[in-house]
Enzyme design. Structure first.
Site, PDB file in Angstrom:
ATOM      1  N   SER A 235      17.838  71.439 -22.651  1.00  0.00           N
ATOM      2  CA  SER A 235      17.746  72.679 -23.417  1.00  0.00           C
ATOM      3  C   SER A 235      18.217  72.416 -24.851  1.00  0.00           C
ATOM      4  O   SER A 235      17.693  71.524 -25.513  1.00  0.00           O
ATOM      5  CB  SER A 235      18.558  73.777 -22.725  1.00  0.00           C
ATOM      6  OG  SER A 235      18.329  75.027 -23.320  1.00  0.00           O
TER       7      SER A 235
ATOM      8  N   ASP B  22      -4.871  75.422  -8.361  1.00  0.00           N
ATOM      9  CA  ASP B  22      -4.181  74.523  -7.440  1.00  0.00           C
ATOM     10  C   ASP B  22      -5.010  73.286  -7.117  1.00  0.00           C
ATOM     11  O   ASP B  22      -4.503  72.164  -7.080  1.00  0.00           O
ATOM     12  CB  ASP B  22      -3.831  75.278  -6.152  1.00  0.00           C
ATOM     13  CG  ASP B  22      -2.871  74.513  -5.264  1.00  0.00           C
ATOM     14  OD1 ASP B  22      -2.540  73.359  -5.584  1.00  0.00           O
ATOM     15  OD2 ASP B  22      -2.436  75.061  -4.226  1.00  0.00           O
TER      16      ASP B  22
ATOM     17  N   ASP C  39      -6.211  69.354  -9.301  1.00  0.00           N
ATOM     18  CA  ASP C  39      -5.664  67.997  -9.256  1.00  0.00           C
ATOM     19  C   ASP C  39      -6.083  67.239  -8.000  1.00  0.00           C
ATOM     20  O   ASP C  39      -5.582  66.152  -7.731  1.00  0.00           O
ATOM     21  CB  ASP C  39      -4.140  68.028  -9.365  1.00  0.00           C
ATOM     22  CG  ASP C  39      -3.505  68.980  -8.354  1.00  0.00           C
ATOM     23  OD1 ASP C  39      -4.135  69.249  -7.312  1.00  0.00           O
ATOM     24  OD2 ASP C  39      -2.384  69.449  -8.590  1.00  0.00           O
TER      25      ASP C  39
ATOM     26  N   ASP D  20      -1.984  72.147  -2.724  1.00  0.00           N
ATOM     27  CA  ASP D  20      -0.664  71.834  -2.194  1.00  0.00           C
ATOM     28  C   ASP D  20       0.445  72.700  -2.771  1.00  0.00           C
ATOM     29  O   ASP D  20       1.631  72.398  -2.615  1.00  0.00           O
ATOM     30  CB  ASP D  20      -0.342  70.356  -2.447  1.00  0.00           C
ATOM     31  CG  ASP D  20      -0.467  69.973  -3.925  1.00  0.00           C
ATOM     32  OD1 ASP D  20      -0.728  70.862  -4.759  1.00  0.00           O
ATOM     33  OD2 ASP D  20      -0.304  68.782  -4.236  1.00  0.00           O
TER      34      ASP D  20
ATOM     35  N   ILE E 170       0.992  73.193  -5.959  1.00  0.00           N
ATOM     36  CA  ILE E 170       1.417  72.656  -7.251  1.00  0.00           C
ATOM     37  C   ILE E 170       0.219  72.602  -8.189  1.00  0.00           C
ATOM     38  O   ILE E 170      -0.851  72.113  -7.821  1.00  0.00           O
ATOM     39  CB  ILE E 170       2.006  71.236  -7.090  1.00  0.00           C
ATOM     40  CG1 ILE E 170       3.374  71.297  -6.434  1.00  0.00           C
ATOM     41  CG2 ILE E 170       2.119  70.531  -8.435  1.00  0.00           C
ATOM     42  CD1 ILE E 170       4.483  71.860  -7.290  1.00  0.00           C
TER      43      ILE E 170
ATOM     44  N   ASP F 289       8.637  76.611 -18.111  1.00  0.00           N
ATOM     45  CA  ASP F 289       9.822  76.914 -18.906  1.00  0.00           C
ATOM     46  C   ASP F 289       9.627  78.228 -19.657  1.00  0.00           C
ATOM     47  O   ASP F 289       8.681  78.365 -20.434  1.00  0.00           O
ATOM     48  CB  ASP F 289      10.075  75.778 -19.906  1.00  0.00           C
ATOM     49  CG  ASP F 289      11.442  75.872 -20.588  1.00  0.00           C
ATOM     50  OD1 ASP F 289      11.948  76.990 -20.776  1.00  0.00           O
ATOM     51  OD2 ASP F 289      11.986  74.821 -20.937  1.00  0.00           O
TER      52      ASP F 289
ATOM     53  N   HIS G  74      13.287  76.815 -16.587  1.00  0.00           N
ATOM     54  CA  HIS G  74      14.257  76.268 -17.550  1.00  0.00           C
ATOM     55  C   HIS G  74      15.380  75.569 -16.788  1.00  0.00           C
ATOM     56  O   HIS G  74      16.472  76.110 -16.611  1.00  0.00           O
ATOM     57  CB  HIS G  74      14.794  77.375 -18.442  1.00  0.00           C
ATOM     58  CG  HIS G  74      15.474  76.870 -19.682  1.00  0.00           C
ATOM     59  ND1 HIS G  74      14.828  76.123 -20.626  1.00  0.00           N
ATOM     60  CD2 HIS G  74      16.759  76.995 -20.126  1.00  0.00           C
ATOM     61  CE1 HIS G  74      15.660  75.811 -21.604  1.00  0.00           C
ATOM     62  NE2 HIS G  74      16.846  76.319 -21.314  1.00  0.00           N
TER      63      HIS G  74
END
Length: 551
Positions: free
Chosen positions: A193, A264, A267, A271, A273, A441, A478
């Site tokens: 940060s 999703d 990629d 999954d 992610i 973030d 974050h």
């Protein structure tokens, strides 16, 4: 080419590799005048036995630089603590802290993954931590604005921005070498940060200082990023004046599911992610989540869609020019961390107002604009400051100077040359840096960090990866956590790169037991890839990282 994967065995090997040293002098002897470097006063030096929380016998040293009186009449000094392990590995870590600083956080040297027990001190490093030159509790009369009230003193701003690290580091290293009676073999800087910003500032301003720097989710454009706080608060308030009610937790789950449905599989695997964030930017259209009519379920209102799109575009001036950065769509936007920063903190005394609406407002008013603006210290007053902040008209205050503040907030906080970086001196010194940043973030946009790295790479003939590696972390808000693989270690590959010349590749990751927002990922492994590579499924069966590749 064989890919290097960092896991428990690799970490263990690194922990065992250094030859351990012991103290050449007594801990208490560091308080004597002859043992103290010029420009520092040691106030305490005590032998400290290992505990369950800090499992290392060490010498705990506390001290400060000479007092001075600021332009605001307050007394300032750089206060610090230094922990010197009984079994020293010959290395040193400067722990860069986050937020507004203002407190001497225990000098443990967290290595920034989800495993909080994994620290540099536990690995045998000497570690220093400081308050960056000001006491965050020195202005209790200013209420919640007090932690940022140091912004009324120009030197306190400079110390916070870059001066404290440059001043303290040689003093701390001198104490380490006097205690052990030998030179430090390698020095590292670690922070996230604002601490990640400290690391990037050090690479630019003092490129000879650290052999290796680990910079997590860095707020290197912090004054400009603070403009986003005003934009968000203004956007959310148009949905509901009670910002916490602008988006319910269910609403944010609708958004997360919409992003997953669109992105999703980009990629190569569904999954949970979204690894290909750039492809997702084109694939996900928030308007597809809009309710057809009032009362519909599992959708978002037109006002909510408009607010999200406004926030996503980032702050802009009257000519519609970007003042900070755009953002990415990621399912981690539904995390508790994202919500706490942007929409609803758990702090009852704040009326559950978001962190950006309270602490972020105090910083923008008093530290990141010139001249600083006196602001009330209640949650209501701070949030009102952001609601009334004219982004297009007042953003120039981030770059402004005057007779008292001869450096702008941008000059003080942003690494020199960050808009067109080359880090030539850092590169030519043979030093290395790893930067990692979560795609979700809510405070500092990963897009800003990616753009910085692209320019760095361009200015180094496409070879920035020879000395700086960037890793994007899907799902991470974050800090480690959220719907992401939070059990990772970027510090070990940094050390191996610095000390053994092993160039970092894919970094393996898992999920910590405490991460309740990643239950759907537990039992599987992941790879974090050096940018611009993306983690993709290979089609291989299994749950380990061997089913993935960096492409």
């Amino acid at each position: 080419m064989k890919r290097t994967l960092w896991c428990g065995a690799a970490v263990l090997a690194l922990l065992q590799a250094p030859t351990l040293a012991v103290a050449a002098t007594g801990c208490a002897d560091l308080t004597s005048g002859g043992a103290q470097p010029a420009g520092v006063e040691i106030t305490e030096a005590v032998e400290t036995p290992a505990t369950a929380d800090i499992p290392v016998d060490h010498c705990l040293v506390r001290g400060k630089t000479p007092d001075r009186v600021g332009a605001d009449g307050k007394t300032y000094a750089i206060r610090f603590e230094l922990r010197l392990p009984q079994a020293w590995n010959g290395r040193f870590v400067h722990q860069f802290n986050g937020g507004n600083d203002g407190a001497v956080v225990p000098a443990l040297g967290p290595v920034l993954g989800g495993n909080k027990a994994d620290t540099a001190l536990a690995r045998g490093y000497a570690v220093v931590s400081s308050d960056a030159g000001h006491d965050g509790k020195a202005n209790p009369d200013k209420g919640l604005a007090g932690g940022a009230a140091f912004g009324f003193d120009p030197q306190a701003r400079r110390d916070y921005g870059y001066g404290a690290v440059a001043t303290l580091n040689p003093l701390a290293e001198a104490l380490v070498e006097r205690y052990y009676g030998q030179k430090i073999a390698f020095s590292y800087g670690i922070g996230s940060s604002n601490g990640g910003r400290h690391g990037m500032v050090a690479a630019s301003r003092t490129p000879q200082m650290f052999d290796g720097i680990l910079s997590g989710y860095p707020g290197f454009n912090l004054p400009k990023a603070a403009l986003q706080h005003a934009l968000d608060v203004q956007a959310w308030s148009k949905v509901n004046p009670e910002i916490a009610k602008a988006f319910s937790r269910d609403d944010m789950q609708v958004l997360a599911k919409g992003i997953l449905n669109a992105c999703d599989a980009l990629d190569g695997a569904k999954d949970g992610i979204v690894a290909d964030a750039d492809a997702c930017e084109a694939a996900f259209k928030p308007e597809t989540l809009a309710c057809a009519k009032e009362g519909d379920k599992d959708c978002l209102s037109p006002a909510q869609i408009e607010a999200l799109v406004t926030s996503h575009k980032g702050p802009r001036n009257a000519k519609d020019e970007q003042l900070y950065s755009t953002w990415v769509w990621d399912p981690g936007m539904a995390s508790n961390n994202w919500r706490g920063w942007k929409l609803e903190s758990p702090v009852e005394a704040w009326g559950k107002r978001p962190i950006i609406g309270v602490m972020g407002a105090a910083s923008l008013a008093q530290v990141f604009t010139t001249p600083p603006t006196p602001v009330g210290g209640s949650p209501e007053e701070l949030q009102t400051f952001l609601l009334n902040f004219d982004i297009a008209g007042q953003a120039s205050k981030v770059l402004a100077k005057d007779a008292t503040f001869t450096e702008s907030a941008a000059d003080v906080m942003i690494p020199p040359g960050a808009d067109n970086p080359d880090l030539k001196a850092f590169r030519d010194a043979g030093h290395k840096m790893i930067v990692f940043h979560g795609n979700a973030d809510p405070v500092f946009s990963v897009v800003d960090t990616v753009n910085w790295y692209r320019k760095l790479d361009q200015n180094n003939g496409g070879k920035a990866g020879d000395f700086v590696k960037l890793y994007r972390v899907p799902g991470m808000p974050h800090g480690a956590g959220g719907p992401s693989y939070d059990d990772f270690d970027f510090f070990s590959p940094l050390v191996a790169w610095v000390e053994e010349g092993k160039v970092p590749g894919a970094v393996a990751a898992g999920v910590t037991p405490a991460n309740k927002e990643a239950e759907h990922l537990k039992g599987t492994r992941f790879l974090y890839c050096p940018y611009p590579q993306v983690t993709r499924a290979t089609g291989a069966a299994g749950t380990g990282e061997d089913r993935l590749a960096c492409q």
